[in-house]
Design a protein around this motif. Structure first.
Motif, PDB file in Angstrom:
ATOM      1  N   ALA A  23       0.834  -1.206   0.000  1.00 29.87           N
ATOM      2  CA  ALA A  23       0.000   0.000   0.000  1.00 29.87           C
ATOM      3  C   ALA A  23       0.869   1.257   0.000  1.00 29.87           C
ATOM      4  N   ILE A  24       1.911   1.244   0.805  1.00 25.96           N
ATOM      5  CA  ILE A  24       2.821   2.398   0.852  1.00 25.96           C
ATOM      6  C   ILE A  24       3.455   2.611  -0.513  1.00 25.96           C
ATOM      7  N   HIS A  25       3.918   1.529  -1.121  1.00 26.99           N
ATOM      8  CA  HIS A  25       4.542   1.615  -2.454  1.00 26.99           C
ATOM      9  C   HIS A  25       3.556   2.173  -3.491  1.00 26.99           C
ATOM     10  N   LEU A  26       2.329   1.657  -3.488  1.00 22.23           N
ATOM     11  CA  LEU A  26       1.330   2.122  -4.460  1.00 22.23           C
ATOM     12  C   LEU A  26       0.930   3.571  -4.207  1.00 22.23           C
ATOM     13  N   TYR A  27       0.839   3.945  -2.957  1.00 18.89           N
ATOM     14  CA  TYR A  27       0.506   5.326  -2.613  1.00 18.89           C
ATOM     15  C   TYR A  27       1.577   6.264  -3.166  1.00 18.89           C
ATOM     16  N   LYS A  28       2.834   5.921  -2.949  1.00 24.18           N
ATOM     17  CA  LYS A  28       3.937   6.743  -3.470  1.00 24.18           C
ATOM     18  C   LYS A  28       3.948   6.763  -4.989  1.00 24.18           C
ATOM     19  N   TYR A  35      -0.233   9.929 -13.596  1.00 24.45           N
ATOM     20  CA  TYR A  35      -1.194   9.086 -14.309  1.00 24.45           C
ATOM     21  C   TYR A  35      -2.401   9.927 -14.702  1.00 24.45           C
ATOM     22  N   LYS A  36      -2.818   9.767 -15.948  1.00 26.79           N
ATOM     23  CA  LYS A  36      -3.981  10.519 -16.435  1.00 26.79           C
ATOM     24  C   LYS A  36      -5.296   9.889 -15.986  1.00 26.79           C
ATOM     25  N   ASN A  37      -5.294   8.560 -15.835  1.00 25.80           N
ATOM     26  CA  ASN A  37      -6.527   7.859 -15.477  1.00 25.80           C
ATOM     27  C   ASN A  37      -6.197   6.503 -14.875  1.00 25.80           C
ATOM     28  N   GLU A  38      -7.232   5.801 -14.429  1.00 23.64           N
ATOM     29  CA  GLU A  38      -7.047   4.514 -13.785  1.00 23.64           C
ATOM     30  C   GLU A  38      -6.523   3.453 -14.736  1.00 23.64           C
ATOM     31  N   GLU A  39      -6.886   3.528 -15.999  1.00 24.57           N
ATOM     32  CA  GLU A  39      -6.398   2.558 -16.978  1.00 24.57           C
ATOM     33  C   GLU A  39      -4.871   2.657 -17.102  1.00 24.57           C
ATOM     34  N   GLN A  40      -4.365   3.853 -17.191  1.00 24.78           N
ATOM     35  CA  GLN A  40      -2.920   4.059 -17.291  1.00 24.78           C
ATOM     36  C   GLN A  40      -2.217   3.557 -16.024  1.00 24.78           C
ATOM     37  N   PHE A  41      -2.804   3.828 -14.870  1.00 24.63           N
ATOM     38  CA  PHE A  41      -2.228   3.370 -13.608  1.00 24.63           C
ATOM     39  C   PHE A  41      -2.171   1.850 -13.557  1.00 24.63           C
ATOM     40  N   VAL A  42      -3.268   1.181 -13.883  1.00 28.11           N
ATOM     41  CA  VAL A  42      -3.340  -0.273 -13.794  1.00 28.11           C
ATOM     42  C   VAL A  42      -2.357  -0.927 -14.765  1.00 28.11           C
ATOM     43  N   ARG A  43      -2.145  -0.340 -15.917  1.00 24.72           N
ATOM     44  CA  ARG A  43      -1.180  -0.892 -16.877  1.00 24.72           C
ATOM     45  C   ARG A  43       0.247  -0.879 -16.332  1.00 24.72           C
ATOM     46  N   LYS A  48       1.948  -8.641  -8.336  1.00 28.85           N
ATOM     47  CA  LYS A  48       1.799  -8.538  -6.879  1.00 28.85           C
ATOM     48  C   LYS A  48       0.929  -7.338  -6.511  1.00 28.85           C
ATOM     49  N   GLU A  49       1.129  -6.215  -7.193  1.00 25.06           N
ATOM     50  CA  GLU A  49       0.338  -5.011  -6.934  1.00 25.06           C
ATOM     51  C   GLU A  49      -1.120  -5.224  -7.334  1.00 25.06           C
ATOM     52  N   VAL A  50      -1.333  -5.898  -8.463  1.00 23.65           N
ATOM     53  CA  VAL A  50      -2.697  -6.191  -8.913  1.00 23.65           C
ATOM     54  C   VAL A  50      -3.406  -7.075  -7.894  1.00 23.65           C
ATOM     55  N   ALA A  51      -2.724  -8.096  -7.399  1.00 26.51           N
ATOM     56  CA  ALA A  51      -3.324  -8.995  -6.411  1.00 26.51           C
ATOM     57  C   ALA A  51      -3.695  -8.233  -5.141  1.00 26.51           C
ATOM     58  N   PHE A  52      -2.819  -7.352  -4.694  1.00 25.61           N
ATOM     59  CA  PHE A  52      -3.115  -6.566  -3.498  1.00 25.61           C
ATOM     60  C   PHE A  52      -4.329  -5.671  -3.734  1.00 25.61           C
ATOM     61  N   LEU A  53      -4.351  -4.956  -4.857  1.00 21.58           N
ATOM     62  CA  LEU A  53      -5.476  -4.054  -5.139  1.00 21.58           C
ATOM     63  C   LEU A  53      -6.780  -4.821  -5.304  1.00 21.58           C
ATOM     64  N   LEU A  76     -14.181   3.516  -6.930  1.00 20.63           N
ATOM     65  CA  LEU A  76     -13.323   2.360  -6.643  1.00 20.63           C
ATOM     66  C   LEU A  76     -13.586   1.231  -7.645  1.00 20.63           C
ATOM     67  N   ASN A  77     -14.836   1.075  -8.038  1.00 13.80           N
ATOM     68  CA  ASN A  77     -15.167   0.062  -9.038  1.00 13.80           C
ATOM     69  C   ASN A  77     -14.538   0.372 -10.389  1.00 13.80           C
ATOM     70  N   GLU A  78     -14.379   1.632 -10.704  1.00 17.42           N
ATOM     71  CA  GLU A  78     -13.720   2.013 -11.957  1.00 17.42           C
ATOM     72  C   GLU A  78     -12.297   1.434 -12.016  1.00 17.42           C
ATOM     73  N   VAL A  79     -11.602   1.477 -10.895  1.00 19.44           N
ATOM     74  CA  VAL A  79     -10.251   0.904 -10.832  1.00 19.44           C
ATOM     75  C   VAL A  79     -10.346  -0.628 -10.862  1.00 19.44           C
ATOM     76  N   TYR A  80     -11.243  -1.168 -10.062  1.00 19.38           N
ATOM     77  CA  TYR A  80     -11.403  -2.627  -9.977  1.00 19.38           C
ATOM     78  C   TYR A  80     -11.682  -3.237 -11.350  1.00 19.38           C
ATOM     79  N   GLU A  81     -12.523  -2.606 -12.131  1.00 21.58           N
ATOM     80  CA  GLU A  81     -12.850  -3.129 -13.462  1.00 21.58           C
ATOM     81  C   GLU A  81     -11.634  -3.186 -14.370  1.00 21.58           C
ATOM     82  N   GLN A  82     -10.688  -2.294 -14.161  1.00 22.15           N
ATOM     83  CA  GLN A  82      -9.467  -2.318 -14.965  1.00 22.15           C
ATOM     84  C   GLN A  82      -8.569  -3.503 -14.581  1.00 22.15           C
TER      85      GLN A  82
END
Length: 84
Positions: A23-28, A35-43, A48-53, A76-82
């Motif tokens: 969480a600390i790593h992802l927050y930083k 990132y312009k949007n959640e899609e760019q972030f998730v890519r 390991k980060e995907v599993a945590f999220l 939050l669902n917008e991120v989850y769907e990605q």
């Protein structure tokens, strides 16, 4: 930072307060990269980060539903769907 990523950052901050390393790593990561949007972030996530999220977002969305915070659930669902 868009609204959806702002909601994600807030949720990550709660987990970072509990000293969760991922969480600390992802927050930083959210703060330090433009990132312009959640899609760019998730890519830009590792498996390991995907599993945590995946786990974290399911918990956060459940809590938001219980609190009837539909706007938070939506973002939050917008991120989850990605992730899936």
């Amino acid at each position: 930072m868009n609204q959806t990523l702002a909601y994600l950052r807030e949720a990550l901050a709660n987990y970072a307060d509990r000293h969760h390393a991922v969480a600390i790593h992802l927050y930083k990561k959210l703060i330090n990269k433009p990132y312009k949007n959640e899609e760019q972030f998730v890519r830009d996530l590792s498996p390991k980060e995907v599993a945590f999220l995946d786990r974290m977002l399911r918990q956060e969305m459940k809590y938001a539903k219980e609190e009837q915070d539909n706007i938070r659930v939506y973002h939050l669902n917008e991120v989850y769907e990605q992730l899936i």
